[in-house]
Design a protein around this motif. Sequence first.
Motif, short mmCIF file in Angstrom:
data_model
loop_
_atom_site.label_atom_id
_atom_site.label_comp_id
_atom_site.label_asym_id
_atom_site.label_seq_id
_atom_site.Cartn_x
_atom_site.Cartn_y
_atom_site.Cartn_z
N ASN A 1 0.85 -1.19 0.00
CA ASN A 1 0.00 0.00 0.00
C ASN A 1 0.89 1.25 0.00
N PRO A 2 0.77 2.12 -1.00
CA PRO A 2 -0.16 2.01 -2.13
C PRO A 2 0.44 1.19 -3.26
N GLY A 3 -0.41 0.72 -4.15
CA GLY A 3 0.06 0.01 -5.32
C GLY A 3 0.52 0.97 -6.39
N PRO A 4 1.02 0.47 -7.50
CA PRO A 4 1.48 1.36 -8.58
C PRO A 4 0.31 2.04 -9.28
N PRO A 5 0.29 3.37 -9.35
CA PRO A 5 -0.80 4.05 -10.06
C PRO A 5 -0.88 3.64 -11.53
N TYR A 6 0.31 3.50 -12.15
CA TYR A 6 0.37 3.04 -13.54
C TYR A 6 1.25 1.80 -13.58
N HIS A 7 0.82 0.81 -14.36
CA HIS A 7 1.51 -0.48 -14.35
C HIS A 7 1.42 -1.09 -15.74
N MET A 8 2.23 -2.12 -15.99
CA MET A 8 2.14 -2.85 -17.25
C MET A 8 2.35 -4.33 -16.96
N ILE A 9 1.46 -5.17 -17.50
CA ILE A 9 1.52 -6.61 -17.29
C ILE A 9 1.41 -7.30 -18.64
N VAL A 10 1.59 -8.61 -18.64
CA VAL A 10 1.46 -9.40 -19.86
C VAL A 10 0.36 -10.44 -19.65
N ILE A 11 -0.63 -10.44 -20.53
CA ILE A 11 -1.69 -11.45 -20.47
C ILE A 11 -1.19 -12.66 -21.25
N VAL A 12 -1.17 -13.84 -20.59
CA VAL A 12 -0.57 -15.03 -21.21
C VAL A 12 -1.58 -16.16 -21.40
N GLY A 13 -2.82 -15.96 -20.99
CA GLY A 13 -3.81 -17.02 -21.16
C GLY A 13 -5.14 -16.65 -20.55
N PHE A 14 -6.04 -17.62 -20.52
CA PHE A 14 -7.35 -17.40 -19.90
C PHE A 14 -7.93 -18.73 -19.45
N ASN A 15 -8.86 -18.65 -18.51
CA ASN A 15 -9.60 -19.81 -18.05
C ASN A 15 -10.98 -19.36 -17.60
N GLU A 16 -11.71 -20.21 -16.90
CA GLU A 16 -13.07 -19.85 -16.50
C GLU A 16 -13.09 -18.67 -15.53
N SER A 17 -12.00 -18.46 -14.80
CA SER A 17 -11.98 -17.41 -13.78
C SER A 17 -11.59 -16.04 -14.32
N GLY A 18 -10.82 -16.03 -15.42
CA GLY A 18 -10.39 -14.75 -15.95
C GLY A 18 -9.14 -14.89 -16.80
N PHE A 19 -8.41 -13.78 -16.94
CA PHE A 19 -7.18 -13.78 -17.72
C PHE A 19 -6.00 -14.16 -16.83
N ILE A 20 -5.14 -15.00 -17.37
CA ILE A 20 -3.91 -15.41 -16.69
C ILE A 20 -2.82 -14.43 -17.12
N THR A 21 -2.06 -13.92 -16.16
CA THR A 21 -1.09 -12.87 -16.47
C THR A 21 0.28 -13.18 -15.87
N HIS A 22 1.29 -12.56 -16.45
CA HIS A 22 2.60 -12.41 -15.83
C HIS A 22 2.65 -10.97 -15.33
N ASP A 23 2.62 -10.81 -14.02
CA ASP A 23 2.62 -9.47 -13.42
C ASP A 23 4.00 -9.19 -12.84
N PRO A 24 4.80 -8.34 -13.49
CA PRO A 24 6.16 -8.09 -13.04
C PRO A 24 6.25 -7.29 -11.75
N GLY A 25 5.12 -6.80 -11.27
CA GLY A 25 5.11 -6.05 -10.01
C GLY A 25 5.21 -6.94 -8.79
N LEU A 26 5.24 -8.25 -9.00
CA LEU A 26 5.32 -9.21 -7.91
C LEU A 26 6.44 -10.20 -8.18
N SER A 27 7.15 -10.62 -7.13
CA SER A 27 8.17 -11.64 -7.32
C SER A 27 7.55 -12.98 -7.66
N THR A 28 6.30 -13.17 -7.28
CA THR A 28 5.57 -14.41 -7.58
C THR A 28 4.39 -14.10 -8.50
#
Length: 278
Positions: free
Chosen positions: A214-241
Motif C-alpha cells: 500500500n499504495p500500489g502502482p498508479p500506472y503499471h504494465m503486465i502481460v496477459i498469457v492465457g485465460f480460463n473460467e476465472s479470468g485472464f492469466i497474467t505475468h505481473d512483473p510487479g510481484l516476485s511471484t
Amino acid sequence: MKRFSLAIFFSVIFLLSTTVLVFAAATFWDVSEDAWYAAAVTRLQEKGILQGNPDGSYHPDDSVNRAELAVIIDRTIQYLEDGEVEPAAVTELQLELPFTSQAPYGDWSMPYQEACEEAALIMVYNYLMGESLSQGSADNQIVELASWVETNGYGVDIGTQDAAAIVEDFYSLIATVYTGDDTSTENIKALLSAGHPVIMPAAGNILDNPGYGNPGPPYHMIVIVGFNESGFITHDPGLSTGDFYTYSYETIQSALHDWNGSKSTVETGAKAILVLDN
C-alpha cells in the motif's frame, strides 16, 4: 493401427479433394511456405477442417491417433454436408512465457522501481526468441533496456505507442497497438489463441493486487498469457511471484488504461494493448 504424420495425412486428403495444387502461404508459424505439404495444410485450415494448436502451431511431424482421426473425419463430413465447420470453442489456454519480476533480485530502487514496462517487453521478447530467463539474465536485460530507454529520451512511464516504438528500434520486432473495441475480452482471447501474448497497460490501483503493498502502482504494465473460467492469466512483473496470476475478466477490462501523461489521471486513459511479432 499404423500412425501417420500430420503432414502426410492431410496432404493425402488434400490431393483426393482437388485436382489443382495451388501453393498458398501457410498460416501456421511452424509450417514453411515452401514445405511440400504447405498448400494442403493451408487449404484445410481455411475450410476449418484443420484447426491446429492454441499457440498457432501445427506440429507437422506429430502422429495422428485414433481420437484425432475421428475428429478430422467428423469435420470433413460436416464441411461436405454443411459447407462449413463450426470452430471448436477454447475455454482454457496458457502460453508458456518466461517470467521475471521487474526487480529480479528484490531491489526496488531505480531503475527497477519503474521497470514494469521493460520487464513486460523483455518477457515477450524472450518468448518470441524461444529463450528462458534466469535472474541474472533478466536483471542484465532490464538494466540494459532501461538505460537505452532513458538515453533515447523516453520517460519512466511508457504507454503502448512509445513501447511499440522502443520494441521496433531496440529489438527490431513488429509491434501492433490495438485500441478501442479491439481491446475487448473476446479479441484478447483471439490474440492469445493465435499464440500472441498481450501486453497490457493498467491503472494499478484498479488491479488492486494484494501483493503490491500500500499504495500500489498508479500506472503499471503486465502481460496477459492465457485465460480460463476465472479470468485472464497474467505475468505481473510487479510481484516476485507474479507468474500465471489470474485477474477476473471484469478487473482486466476495468483496469485497462493506457498512459496519458499523469499518474493522477491514468484511470481516464484510453484502452490500448500491444502485441509483438518477429
